[in-house]
Design an enzyme around this catalytic site. Structure first.
Site: not given
Ligand code: NAP
Ligand code: GDD
Length: 362
Positions: A17, A19, A92, A96, A141, A143, A164
Protein backbone atom coordinates in the site's frame (compact mmCIF):
# COMPACT_ATOMS: atom_id res chain seq x y z
CA UNK A 1 11.28 -29.06 -14.26
CA UNK A 2 10.28 -26.45 -16.90
CA UNK A 3 11.61 -22.97 -16.20
CA UNK A 4 8.95 -20.50 -15.09
CA UNK A 5 8.30 -17.46 -17.25
CA UNK A 6 7.37 -14.10 -15.74
CA UNK A 7 3.79 -14.85 -16.89
CA UNK A 8 3.54 -17.75 -14.46
CA UNK A 9 5.42 -16.20 -11.54
CA UNK A 10 4.00 -15.19 -8.19
CA UNK A 11 5.39 -12.33 -6.12
CA UNK A 12 4.59 -11.55 -2.51
CA UNK A 13 5.00 -7.86 -1.62
CA UNK A 14 4.94 -6.47 1.90
CA UNK A 15 4.25 -2.73 2.11
CA UNK A 16 2.15 -2.97 -1.06
CA UNK A 17 0.00 0.00 0.00
CA UNK A 18 3.04 2.31 0.20
CA UNK A 19 4.71 4.47 -2.45
CA UNK A 20 7.13 1.80 -3.67
CA UNK A 21 4.74 -1.11 -3.14
CA UNK A 22 2.14 0.40 -5.44
CA UNK A 23 4.65 1.11 -8.25
CA UNK A 24 6.21 -2.33 -7.83
CA UNK A 25 2.80 -4.06 -8.00
CA UNK A 26 2.06 -2.22 -11.29
CA UNK A 27 5.49 -3.06 -12.66
CA UNK A 28 5.18 -6.78 -11.84
CA UNK A 29 1.62 -7.06 -13.14
CA UNK A 30 2.81 -5.47 -16.40
CA UNK A 31 5.49 -8.17 -16.57
CA UNK A 32 2.83 -10.86 -16.23
CA UNK A 33 3.24 -11.71 -12.54
CA UNK A 34 0.43 -12.43 -10.14
CA UNK A 35 1.05 -10.13 -7.20
CA UNK A 36 0.06 -11.00 -3.65
CA UNK A 37 0.23 -8.01 -1.32
CA UNK A 38 0.15 -7.88 2.46
CA UNK A 39 -2.00 -5.10 3.89
CA UNK A 40 -2.64 -4.07 7.47
CA UNK A 41 -6.10 -3.93 8.88
CA UNK A 42 -7.10 -0.28 9.34
CA UNK A 43 -10.32 1.40 10.43
CA UNK A 44 -10.46 3.34 7.17
CA UNK A 45 -9.36 2.38 3.64
CA UNK A 46 -5.58 2.34 3.23
CA UNK A 47 -5.47 1.10 -0.37
CA UNK A 48 -5.73 4.47 -2.18
CA UNK A 49 -2.46 4.00 -4.04
CA UNK A 50 -3.71 0.65 -5.38
CA UNK A 51 -7.20 1.68 -6.35
CA UNK A 52 -6.48 1.82 -10.09
CA UNK A 53 -5.17 -1.77 -10.14
CA UNK A 54 -7.47 -3.17 -7.46
CA UNK A 55 -9.63 -6.10 -8.54
CA UNK A 56 -12.79 -7.30 -6.91
CA UNK A 57 -12.09 -10.46 -4.86
CA UNK A 58 -14.85 -12.24 -6.81
CA UNK A 59 -13.16 -11.75 -10.19
CA UNK A 60 -11.51 -14.78 -11.79
CA UNK A 61 -7.80 -14.90 -12.66
CA UNK A 62 -6.98 -11.93 -10.51
CA UNK A 63 -3.48 -10.46 -10.89
CA UNK A 64 -3.51 -8.53 -7.61
CA UNK A 65 -4.56 -10.38 -4.48
CA UNK A 66 -4.48 -8.72 -1.07
CA UNK A 67 -4.06 -10.54 2.25
CA UNK A 68 -4.21 -9.18 5.79
CA UNK A 69 -0.97 -9.50 7.69
CA UNK A 70 1.63 -7.60 9.65
CA UNK A 71 5.40 -7.83 9.97
CA UNK A 72 4.95 -8.20 13.73
CA UNK A 73 2.99 -11.42 13.20
CA UNK A 74 5.29 -14.37 12.41
CA UNK A 75 2.48 -16.94 12.23
CA UNK A 76 0.61 -15.12 9.51
CA UNK A 77 3.78 -14.47 7.51
CA UNK A 78 4.64 -18.17 7.62
CA UNK A 79 1.08 -19.21 6.74
CA UNK A 80 0.96 -16.83 3.76
CA UNK A 81 4.27 -18.08 2.34
CA UNK A 82 3.11 -21.70 2.51
CA UNK A 83 -0.29 -20.81 1.06
CA UNK A 84 0.89 -18.53 -1.77
CA UNK A 85 4.11 -20.39 -2.67
CA UNK A 86 5.72 -17.24 -4.08
CA UNK A 87 8.71 -17.25 -6.42
CA UNK A 88 9.86 -13.84 -5.19
CA UNK A 89 9.28 -11.88 -1.98
CA UNK A 90 9.82 -8.12 -1.85
CA UNK A 91 9.98 -6.80 1.71
CA UNK A 92 9.00 -3.14 1.42
CA UNK A 93 6.93 -2.95 4.60
CA UNK A 94 8.39 -0.68 7.27
CA UNK A 95 7.85 2.16 9.69
CA UNK A 96 9.66 4.26 7.11
CA UNK A 97 9.76 7.74 8.67
CA UNK A 98 13.16 8.62 10.16
CA UNK A 99 11.93 11.42 12.47
CA UNK A 100 9.06 9.25 13.73
CA UNK A 101 11.55 6.48 14.55
CA UNK A 102 12.97 8.68 17.35
CA UNK A 103 9.47 8.82 18.85
CA UNK A 104 8.60 5.12 18.46
CA UNK A 105 12.01 3.39 18.45
CA UNK A 106 10.92 0.03 19.87
CA UNK A 107 8.08 -0.33 17.37
CA UNK A 108 10.43 0.70 14.55
CA UNK A 109 12.95 -1.98 15.56
CA UNK A 110 10.21 -4.59 15.88
CA UNK A 111 8.95 -4.02 12.33
CA UNK A 112 12.03 -2.84 10.42
CA UNK A 113 14.58 -5.16 12.07
CA UNK A 114 12.88 -8.18 13.69
CA UNK A 115 10.18 -8.18 10.98
CA UNK A 116 12.88 -9.06 8.45
CA UNK A 117 14.17 -11.87 10.66
CA UNK A 118 10.60 -13.23 10.85
CA UNK A 119 10.37 -13.28 7.07
CA UNK A 120 13.77 -14.89 6.57
CA UNK A 121 13.06 -17.59 9.16
CA UNK A 122 9.76 -18.37 7.45
CA UNK A 123 11.46 -18.56 4.03
CA UNK A 124 14.23 -20.82 5.35
CA UNK A 125 11.68 -23.12 6.94
CA UNK A 126 9.54 -23.17 3.78
CA UNK A 127 12.51 -23.93 1.52
CA UNK A 128 13.73 -26.74 3.79
CA UNK A 129 10.29 -28.34 4.06
CA UNK A 130 9.15 -28.02 0.44
CA UNK A 131 12.38 -28.05 -1.57
CA UNK A 132 11.16 -24.91 -3.41
CA UNK A 133 13.23 -21.77 -3.86
CA UNK A 134 12.11 -18.24 -2.99
CA UNK A 135 14.10 -15.14 -3.91
CA UNK A 136 14.06 -12.38 -1.29
CA UNK A 137 14.51 -8.62 -1.71
CA UNK A 138 15.14 -6.46 1.36
CA UNK A 139 14.43 -2.71 1.16
CA UNK A 140 17.67 -1.45 2.67
CA UNK A 141 18.37 2.24 2.89
CA UNK A 142 21.04 4.90 2.36
CA UNK A 143 20.07 6.02 5.87
CA UNK A 144 22.38 3.18 7.05
CA UNK A 145 25.42 5.19 5.84
CA UNK A 146 24.37 8.01 8.15
CA UNK A 147 27.44 10.01 9.13
CA UNK A 148 29.91 8.34 6.74
CA UNK A 149 30.91 10.83 4.04
CA UNK A 150 29.88 10.15 0.42
CA UNK A 151 29.84 9.16 -2.31
CA UNK A 152 28.57 5.97 -0.68
CA UNK A 153 28.73 2.56 -2.37
CA UNK A 154 28.44 -1.14 -1.48
CA UNK A 155 31.78 -1.05 0.39
CA UNK A 156 31.05 2.05 2.50
CA UNK A 157 30.93 1.62 6.28
CA UNK A 158 27.55 2.05 7.98
CA UNK A 159 27.17 4.72 10.68
CA UNK A 160 23.40 4.99 11.30
CA UNK A 161 22.04 8.10 12.99
CA UNK A 162 18.48 7.11 13.91
CA UNK A 163 16.55 4.16 15.35
CA UNK A 164 15.29 3.65 11.78
CA UNK A 165 18.86 3.53 10.44
CA UNK A 166 19.96 1.12 13.19
CA UNK A 167 17.00 -1.19 12.50
CA UNK A 168 17.80 -1.18 8.77
CA UNK A 169 21.44 -2.12 9.51
CA UNK A 170 20.23 -5.14 11.53
CA UNK A 171 17.96 -6.10 8.63
CA UNK A 172 20.79 -5.68 6.12
CA UNK A 173 23.18 -7.87 8.11
CA UNK A 174 20.54 -10.51 8.77
CA UNK A 175 19.67 -10.71 5.06
CA UNK A 176 23.34 -11.17 4.17
CA UNK A 177 23.81 -13.69 6.98
CA UNK A 178 20.89 -15.86 5.79
CA UNK A 179 22.36 -15.75 2.27
CA UNK A 180 25.76 -16.92 3.51
CA UNK A 181 24.61 -19.34 6.22
CA UNK A 182 21.71 -21.05 4.42
CA UNK A 183 22.30 -20.30 0.73
CA UNK A 184 19.14 -18.21 0.38
CA UNK A 185 18.83 -15.99 -2.72
CA UNK A 186 18.47 -12.93 -0.48
CA UNK A 187 19.61 -9.46 -1.54
CA UNK A 188 19.71 -5.93 -0.20
CA UNK A 189 18.83 -3.00 -2.42
CA UNK A 190 20.49 0.00 -0.74
CA UNK A 191 18.23 2.67 -2.14
CA UNK A 192 18.82 6.38 -1.77
CA UNK A 193 15.82 8.70 -1.36
CA UNK A 194 13.24 8.28 -4.10
CA UNK A 195 10.14 10.32 -4.49
CA UNK A 196 7.01 10.67 -6.62
CA UNK A 197 3.50 12.08 -6.53
CA UNK A 198 2.68 9.08 -4.33
CA UNK A 199 5.26 10.03 -1.69
CA UNK A 200 3.76 10.32 1.81
CA UNK A 201 2.87 13.93 2.59
CA UNK A 202 5.17 14.18 5.64
CA UNK A 203 8.40 13.47 3.74
CA UNK A 204 10.14 16.70 2.88
CA UNK A 205 9.81 16.77 -0.93
CA UNK A 206 6.09 16.09 -1.00
CA UNK A 207 5.55 18.38 1.98
CA UNK A 208 7.10 21.16 -0.12
CA UNK A 209 5.26 20.50 -3.42
CA UNK A 210 1.93 19.98 -1.70
CA UNK A 211 2.61 23.02 0.49
CA UNK A 212 3.20 25.22 -2.56
CA UNK A 213 -0.06 24.06 -4.12
CA UNK A 214 -1.92 24.81 -0.89
CA UNK A 215 -0.37 28.29 -0.70
CA UNK A 216 -1.35 29.04 -4.31
CA UNK A 217 -4.85 27.72 -3.64
CA UNK A 218 -5.14 30.16 -0.73
CA UNK A 219 -5.38 27.41 1.91
CA UNK A 220 -2.06 28.00 3.74
CA UNK A 221 0.32 30.92 4.13
CA UNK A 222 3.58 29.13 4.85
CA UNK A 223 5.31 25.78 4.81
CA UNK A 224 7.05 24.96 8.12
CA UNK A 225 10.24 22.95 7.75
CA UNK A 226 13.29 21.88 9.79
CA UNK A 227 16.91 21.57 8.60
CA UNK A 228 17.27 23.15 5.15
CA UNK A 229 20.99 22.32 4.85
CA UNK A 230 20.76 18.51 4.70
CA UNK A 231 21.65 17.10 1.29
CA UNK A 232 19.97 14.11 -0.34
CA UNK A 233 20.35 12.12 -3.54
CA UNK A 234 16.72 12.25 -4.72
CA UNK A 235 15.53 9.98 -7.54
CA UNK A 236 12.21 8.96 -9.11
CA UNK A 237 10.45 6.00 -7.43
CA UNK A 238 9.07 4.21 -10.57
CA UNK A 239 12.64 3.79 -11.85
CA UNK A 240 13.78 2.39 -8.51
CA UNK A 241 11.22 -0.43 -8.37
CA UNK A 242 12.58 -1.66 -11.71
CA UNK A 243 16.00 -1.97 -10.06
CA UNK A 244 14.49 -4.10 -7.26
CA UNK A 245 13.19 -6.58 -9.83
CA UNK A 246 16.47 -6.55 -11.75
CA UNK A 247 18.36 -7.50 -8.58
CA UNK A 248 16.21 -10.63 -8.22
CA UNK A 249 16.83 -11.57 -11.89
CA UNK A 250 20.62 -11.17 -11.48
CA UNK A 251 22.59 -14.40 -11.82
CA UNK A 252 23.99 -14.19 -8.26
CA UNK A 253 22.43 -12.84 -5.06
CA UNK A 254 24.32 -9.59 -4.41
CA UNK A 255 23.66 -6.21 -2.79
CA UNK A 256 23.38 -3.03 -4.88
CA UNK A 257 23.39 0.71 -4.27
CA UNK A 258 20.73 2.61 -6.24
CA UNK A 259 20.63 6.41 -6.58
CA UNK A 260 21.25 9.19 -9.10
CA UNK A 261 24.84 10.14 -8.21
CA UNK A 262 24.01 13.78 -7.55
CA UNK A 263 22.71 15.50 -4.46
CA UNK A 264 20.98 18.73 -3.47
CA UNK A 265 20.04 20.45 -0.24
CA UNK A 266 16.50 20.78 1.09
CA UNK A 267 16.86 24.55 0.40
CA UNK A 268 17.70 23.74 -3.26
CA UNK A 269 14.49 21.70 -3.51
CA UNK A 270 12.45 24.55 -2.01
CA UNK A 271 14.03 27.12 -4.34
CA UNK A 272 13.59 24.94 -7.45
CA UNK A 273 9.97 24.12 -6.66
CA UNK A 274 8.95 27.72 -5.93
CA UNK A 275 10.92 28.78 -9.04
CA UNK A 276 8.77 26.47 -11.21
CA UNK A 277 5.69 28.55 -10.33
CA UNK A 278 7.55 31.83 -10.81
CA UNK A 279 8.17 32.66 -7.11
CA UNK A 280 11.71 33.88 -6.37
CA UNK A 281 11.19 35.23 -2.84
CA UNK A 282 10.47 31.75 -1.39
CA UNK A 283 11.81 32.78 2.05
CA UNK A 284 8.55 34.70 2.57
CA UNK A 285 6.64 31.43 2.34
CA UNK A 286 8.86 29.14 4.45
CA UNK A 287 9.05 29.10 8.25
CA UNK A 288 11.47 27.10 10.39
CA UNK A 289 9.98 24.98 13.16
CA UNK A 290 12.61 23.27 15.38
CA UNK A 291 10.19 20.38 16.00
CA UNK A 292 11.19 19.07 12.57
CA UNK A 293 14.89 18.85 13.53
CA UNK A 294 16.19 15.39 14.36
CA UNK A 295 18.29 14.62 17.48
CA UNK A 296 21.00 13.35 15.11
CA UNK A 297 20.89 14.28 11.45
CA UNK A 298 22.22 12.63 8.30
CA UNK A 299 23.82 15.59 6.57
CA UNK A 300 25.04 14.37 3.23
CA UNK A 301 24.02 11.39 1.11
CA UNK A 302 25.14 10.82 -2.47
CA UNK A 303 25.27 7.48 -4.25
CA UNK A 304 28.07 5.89 -6.21
CA UNK A 305 26.06 3.65 -8.55
CA UNK A 306 28.97 2.22 -10.57
CA UNK A 307 28.13 -1.37 -9.63
CA UNK A 308 24.44 -1.14 -10.58
CA UNK A 309 25.35 0.50 -13.89
CA UNK A 310 27.93 -2.14 -14.73
CA UNK A 311 26.21 -5.30 -13.50
CA UNK A 312 22.51 -4.50 -13.86
CA UNK A 313 22.72 -1.95 -16.67
CA UNK A 314 20.51 0.25 -14.47
CA UNK A 315 20.70 4.01 -14.81
CA UNK A 316 18.15 6.66 -13.80
CA UNK A 317 16.61 8.95 -16.43
CA UNK A 318 14.79 11.42 -14.19
CA UNK A 319 17.02 13.84 -12.32
CA UNK A 320 16.43 16.52 -9.69
CA UNK A 321 14.69 19.32 -11.61
CA UNK A 322 12.33 17.06 -13.52
CA UNK A 323 11.51 15.11 -10.35
CA UNK A 324 10.59 18.38 -8.64
CA UNK A 325 8.41 19.27 -11.65
CA UNK A 326 6.66 15.87 -11.70
CA UNK A 327 5.69 16.14 -8.05
CA UNK A 328 4.73 19.80 -8.17
CA UNK A 329 2.64 19.44 -11.30
CA UNK A 330 0.70 16.60 -9.74
CA UNK A 331 -0.05 18.60 -6.59
CA UNK A 332 -1.02 21.70 -8.59
CA UNK A 333 -3.46 19.59 -10.60
CA UNK A 334 -4.83 17.99 -7.44
CA UNK A 335 -5.68 21.47 -6.13
CA UNK A 336 -7.25 22.57 -9.46
CA UNK A 337 -4.37 24.93 -10.36
CA UNK A 338 -4.24 23.89 -14.04
CA UNK A 339 -2.79 27.18 -15.30
CA UNK A 340 0.33 26.78 -13.16
CA UNK A 341 0.50 23.02 -13.85
CA UNK A 342 0.51 23.48 -17.63
CA UNK A 343 3.65 25.62 -17.42
CA UNK A 344 5.66 22.64 -16.11
CA UNK A 345 6.90 20.56 -19.04
CA UNK A 346 7.82 16.93 -18.43
CA UNK A 347 9.73 14.35 -20.46
CA UNK A 348 8.42 10.95 -21.59
CA UNK A 349 9.94 9.38 -18.46
CA UNK A 350 7.25 10.86 -16.20
CA UNK A 351 4.63 8.22 -15.41
CA UNK A 352 1.01 9.23 -15.99
CA UNK A 353 -0.54 9.05 -12.55
CA UNK A 354 -4.06 7.62 -12.48
CA UNK A 355 -6.73 10.21 -11.74
CA UNK A 356 -7.95 8.28 -8.76
CA UNK A 357 -4.58 8.72 -7.05
CA UNK A 358 -4.62 12.43 -7.81
CA UNK A 359 -8.00 12.76 -6.20
CA UNK A 360 -7.40 10.63 -3.16
CA UNK A 361 -3.98 11.92 -2.20
CA UNK A 362 -5.23 15.44 -1.51
P1 NAP B 1 5.93 3.99 2.66
O1 NAP B 1 5.26 4.70 1.53
O2 NAP B 1 5.96 4.60 4.00
O3 NAP B 1 5.26 2.53 2.75
C1 NAP B 1 5.53 1.68 3.84
C2 NAP B 1 4.65 0.46 3.71
O4 NAP B 1 4.91 -0.40 4.83
C3 NAP B 1 3.14 0.77 3.74
O5 NAP B 1 2.49 -0.11 2.86
C4 NAP B 1 2.77 0.44 5.18
O6 NAP B 1 1.41 0.09 5.35
C5 NAP B 1 3.67 -0.78 5.41
N1 NAP B 1 3.83 -1.11 6.82
C6 NAP B 1 4.09 -0.26 7.85
N2 NAP B 1 4.13 -0.94 9.01
C7 NAP B 1 3.90 -2.23 8.71
C8 NAP B 1 3.76 -3.42 9.49
N3 NAP B 1 3.86 -3.38 10.83
N4 NAP B 1 3.52 -4.59 8.87
C9 NAP B 1 3.37 -4.62 7.50
N5 NAP B 1 3.45 -3.53 6.71
C10 NAP B 1 3.72 -2.35 7.32
O7 NAP B 1 7.44 3.65 2.27
P2 NAP B 1 8.16 3.63 0.83
O8 NAP B 1 8.75 4.96 0.56
O9 NAP B 1 7.25 2.98 -0.15
O10 NAP B 1 9.40 2.66 1.14
C11 NAP B 1 9.31 1.25 0.94
C12 NAP B 1 10.44 0.58 1.71
O11 NAP B 1 11.69 1.06 1.23
C13 NAP B 1 10.46 0.83 3.20
O12 NAP B 1 10.96 -0.34 3.81
C14 NAP B 1 11.45 1.96 3.38
O13 NAP B 1 12.00 1.92 4.68
C15 NAP B 1 12.46 1.61 2.30
N6 NAP B 1 13.20 2.72 1.71
C16 NAP B 1 12.55 3.78 1.19
C17 NAP B 1 13.25 4.80 0.56
C18 NAP B 1 12.57 5.99 -0.03
O14 NAP B 1 13.25 6.99 -0.28
N7 NAP B 1 11.28 5.92 -0.32
C19 NAP B 1 14.67 4.71 0.48
C20 NAP B 1 15.30 3.59 1.01
C21 NAP B 1 14.56 2.58 1.61
P3 NAP B 1 0.26 1.21 5.62
O15 NAP B 1 -0.08 1.76 4.26
O16 NAP B 1 -0.82 0.43 6.26
O17 NAP B 1 0.88 2.25 6.52
N1 GDD C 1 10.30 14.97 6.82
C1 GDD C 1 10.81 16.20 6.92
N2 GDD C 1 9.98 17.21 7.27
N3 GDD C 1 12.12 16.38 6.69
C2 GDD C 1 12.61 17.64 6.76
C3 GDD C 1 11.79 18.73 7.09
C4 GDD C 1 10.42 18.51 7.37
O1 GDD C 1 9.66 19.40 7.68
N4 GDD C 1 12.57 19.84 7.07
C5 GDD C 1 13.81 19.47 6.73
N5 GDD C 1 13.84 18.13 6.57
C6 GDD C 1 15.05 17.35 6.24
C7 GDD C 1 15.30 16.16 7.18
O2 GDD C 1 15.91 16.62 8.38
C8 GDD C 1 16.21 15.32 6.30
O3 GDD C 1 17.54 15.75 6.43
C9 GDD C 1 15.73 15.61 4.87
O4 GDD C 1 14.88 16.76 4.96
C10 GDD C 1 14.94 14.47 4.23
O5 GDD C 1 13.93 14.06 5.14
P1 GDD C 1 12.77 13.03 4.69
O6 GDD C 1 12.12 13.49 3.45
O7 GDD C 1 11.92 12.78 5.88
O8 GDD C 1 13.60 11.72 4.27
P2 GDD C 1 14.78 10.94 5.01
O9 GDD C 1 16.02 11.16 4.20
O10 GDD C 1 14.85 11.23 6.45
O11 GDD C 1 14.30 9.43 4.87
C11 GDD C 1 13.80 8.93 3.64
O12 GDD C 1 14.87 8.43 2.86
C12 GDD C 1 15.55 7.30 3.41
C13 GDD C 1 16.67 6.92 2.44
O13 GDD C 1 17.79 7.71 2.67
C14 GDD C 1 12.76 7.86 3.95
O14 GDD C 1 12.10 7.49 2.75
C15 GDD C 1 13.41 6.60 4.54
O15 GDD C 1 12.44 5.56 4.63
C16 GDD C 1 14.53 6.17 3.58
O16 GDD C 1 15.17 5.02 4.06
Amino acid sequence: MAKKTAESKKALVTGVTGQDGSYLAEFLIDKGYTVHGIIRRASSFNTDRLEHIYQDPHERNKRLILHYGDLSDANTIRKLIYQIQPDEIYNLGAQSHVKVSFEIPEYTANIDAVGVLRLLEAIKDYQENTGRTVKFYQASSSEMFGATPGPQNEETKFYPRSPYGCAKVFAFDTTRNYREAYGLFAVNGILFNHESPRRGATFVTRKITRGIARILAGLDQKIYLGNLEARRDWGYAPEYVAAMWQMLQHKKPEDFVIGTGENHSVADFVETAFGLVGIKDWKNYVGIDPKYYRPTEVENLVADISKAKKELGWEPQVKFKELTGIMLRHDLEAYGLETYAREIKLSKHAVNEPTIVQQRLR
